[in-house]
Design an enzyme around this catalytic site. Sequence first.
Site, short mmCIF file in Angstrom:
data_model
loop_
_atom_site.label_atom_id
_atom_site.label_comp_id
_atom_site.label_asym_id
_atom_site.label_seq_id
_atom_site.Cartn_x
_atom_site.Cartn_y
_atom_site.Cartn_z
N LYS A 152 -0.14 3.87 -8.70
CA LYS A 152 -0.05 5.21 -9.29
C LYS A 152 1.31 5.42 -9.97
O LYS A 152 1.39 5.90 -11.10
CB LYS A 152 -0.27 6.24 -8.17
CG LYS A 152 -0.14 7.66 -8.63
CD LYS A 152 0.93 8.37 -7.82
CE LYS A 152 1.27 9.70 -8.43
NZ LYS A 152 0.20 10.65 -8.27
N GLY A 173 -0.36 13.74 -5.35
CA GLY A 173 -1.82 13.65 -5.45
C GLY A 173 -2.20 12.32 -6.06
O GLY A 173 -1.33 11.60 -6.57
N ASP A 221 0.81 -1.22 0.00
CA ASP A 221 0.00 0.00 0.00
C ASP A 221 0.84 1.27 0.00
O ASP A 221 0.47 2.28 0.58
CB ASP A 221 -0.98 0.00 1.19
CG ASP A 221 -1.78 -1.28 1.23
OD1 ASP A 221 -2.29 -1.67 0.17
OD2 ASP A 221 -1.84 -1.91 2.30
N GLU A 222 1.98 1.21 -0.67
CA GLU A 222 2.84 2.39 -0.76
C GLU A 222 2.40 3.33 -1.89
O GLU A 222 2.93 4.44 -2.00
CB GLU A 222 4.31 1.97 -1.00
CG GLU A 222 4.91 1.07 0.08
CD GLU A 222 4.75 -0.40 -0.25
OE1 GLU A 222 4.06 -0.73 -1.25
OE2 GLU A 222 5.30 -1.23 0.51
N ASP A 250 1.76 14.97 -0.40
CA ASP A 250 0.68 15.94 -0.12
C ASP A 250 -0.13 15.56 1.11
O ASP A 250 -0.84 16.40 1.65
CB ASP A 250 -0.25 16.06 -1.32
CG ASP A 250 -0.84 14.71 -1.71
OD1 ASP A 250 -0.04 13.78 -1.99
OD2 ASP A 250 -2.07 14.56 -1.71
N LYS A 270 -9.07 -1.11 8.68
CA LYS A 270 -8.31 0.11 8.97
C LYS A 270 -6.83 -0.23 8.89
O LYS A 270 -6.40 -1.26 9.43
CB LYS A 270 -8.61 0.59 10.39
CG LYS A 270 -9.96 1.27 10.53
CD LYS A 270 -10.19 1.64 11.99
CE LYS A 270 -11.53 2.32 12.14
NZ LYS A 270 -11.91 2.50 13.54
N THR A 281 -9.58 -5.53 1.77
CA THR A 281 -10.36 -6.07 2.89
C THR A 281 -11.22 -5.03 3.60
O THR A 281 -12.06 -5.39 4.43
CB THR A 281 -9.40 -6.66 3.95
OG1 THR A 281 -8.50 -5.62 4.35
CG2 THR A 281 -8.62 -7.83 3.41
N THR A 341 -5.38 -11.45 4.15
CA THR A 341 -6.41 -10.74 3.38
C THR A 341 -7.61 -11.65 3.10
O THR A 341 -8.62 -11.19 2.57
CB THR A 341 -5.84 -10.27 2.03
OG1 THR A 341 -5.38 -11.41 1.31
CG2 THR A 341 -4.70 -9.29 2.22
N HIS A 354 -3.97 -2.64 -6.12
CA HIS A 354 -3.25 -1.47 -6.65
C HIS A 354 -4.26 -0.47 -7.22
O HIS A 354 -5.08 -0.82 -8.05
CB HIS A 354 -2.26 -1.89 -7.75
CG HIS A 354 -1.10 -2.68 -7.22
ND1 HIS A 354 -0.08 -3.15 -7.99
CD2 HIS A 354 -0.81 -3.06 -5.96
CE1 HIS A 354 0.79 -3.78 -7.22
NE2 HIS A 354 0.36 -3.76 -6.00
P1 IMP Z 1 -1.91 -12.81 2.85
O1 IMP Z 1 -0.92 -12.29 1.87
O2 IMP Z 1 -3.35 -12.58 2.44
O3 IMP Z 1 -1.64 -14.22 3.26
O4 IMP Z 1 -1.76 -11.94 4.20
C1 IMP Z 1 -0.56 -11.98 4.99
C2 IMP Z 1 -0.23 -10.59 5.51
O5 IMP Z 1 0.15 -9.76 4.40
C3 IMP Z 1 -1.39 -9.85 6.18
O6 IMP Z 1 -0.86 -9.01 7.19
C4 IMP Z 1 -1.95 -8.99 5.05
O7 IMP Z 1 -2.63 -7.87 5.54
C5 IMP Z 1 -0.68 -8.60 4.32
N1 IMP Z 1 -0.85 -8.27 2.89
C6 IMP Z 1 -0.89 -9.14 1.85
N2 IMP Z 1 -1.01 -8.48 0.69
C7 IMP Z 1 -1.03 -7.18 0.99
C8 IMP Z 1 -1.09 -5.99 0.19
O8 IMP Z 1 -1.16 -6.01 -1.04
N3 IMP Z 1 -1.08 -4.81 0.88
C9 IMP Z 1 -0.98 -4.76 2.21
N4 IMP Z 1 -0.90 -5.83 3.00
C10 IMP Z 1 -0.93 -7.04 2.39
MG MG Z 2 -2.67 -2.16 -1.81
#
Ligand code: IMP
Ligand code: MG
Length: 344
Positions: free
Chosen positions: A18, A323, A13-14, A283, A254, A251, A124, A43
Amino acid sequence: MPCKVVVGGFWGDEGKGKIISYLALRDKVHIGVRGGVGPNAGHTVQFEGKSYKLRMLPSTFVKEKSRVLIGAGVLVNPSIFLEEVELTGCRGRVGLDPNCAIIEEKHVKKDKTSPHLSKNIGTTGTGTGPCNVDRVRRIAKIAKEVPELQDFLVDVASEVNKALDEGKNVLVEGTQGTFLSLYHGTYPYCTSKDVTASSICADVGIGPRRVDDVLVVFKSYITRVGQGPLPGEIPWDEAERLGWAEVATVTGRKRRVAPFNVELAKKAVMLNSANQIAITKLDVIYPSCRGIRKYTDLPEEAKGFIKNIEVSVGVPVTLIGTGPETYDIIDLEKTKRVSAVIKT
Ligand code: IMP
Ligand code: MG
């Protein structure tokens, strides 16, 4: 440069979607190819007034006529894949490797009902971990066995290597983030495989000597979803007050929040052998930066934040997101000697 690999530097989630959509357009990529785990990724691409939340297709699809490929290492959920082919209008230029393993309903069910996965780890719930288990046991179904995927099957590794032989631009899209790596991350609070640049390359079938640039994407603050350590974590109400509060794409959970961490950034650069850094959401921490596209227009405070990262990490910041839209970006790549180590 013909072959660029883009990976996440923290816990996902960086803002990779984008950055990747911008690079696809700027570099007129011939192929965008997705490595990484599977549809556990989300993404986000905001382009021409539309918002796309992609879990299977590479964010490079915005470049008209570019090939949109998924490497053999990636797990595919056929219904999500087919939905995204329609959503993006990419049918005809999408290719899937016949060896991609297939996520089935039983994998999703196991991910959601296993107390270890759903509660202790906080996955997830998209079935990726249980599907990788079946893949390791060599009982998982693969794409070539699925009738509705037949039209999309291509030898992705051969197509990508051939394009590189011909000097065409290829962008390799990583998913998740460095510290979610099964090997180098915060085990057991991590995803079900390695997600550093080397594995992303292996997922699509290119060797280390093929790569010209590795770009690691960091957000201006850190978020993570699920369980596991997060250095410097701040309470949710403080994140809300700062405007850093986010909800997960896949998901709806938060996201936990912490300030930018230079030590983690250094480690991520090392693990990925990154020669470029992208910083997103500047930003959000400095609202007056919103929509700025020239470095000189940034407030001094924001320039100081970027400079401090470059000096402490020793790698240039070549892209700065200001942005949500694809073109809300400051592009410094041409002005920096990318291979140079930054000195104080
Ligand atoms: P899994 O990849 O669904 O098995 O989840 C394992 C861990 O990786 C959990 O903490 C998820 O929230 C995290 N995770 C997996 N994919 C992502 C992603 O694309 N973004 C953020 N967290 C992720
Ligand atoms: Mg993401």
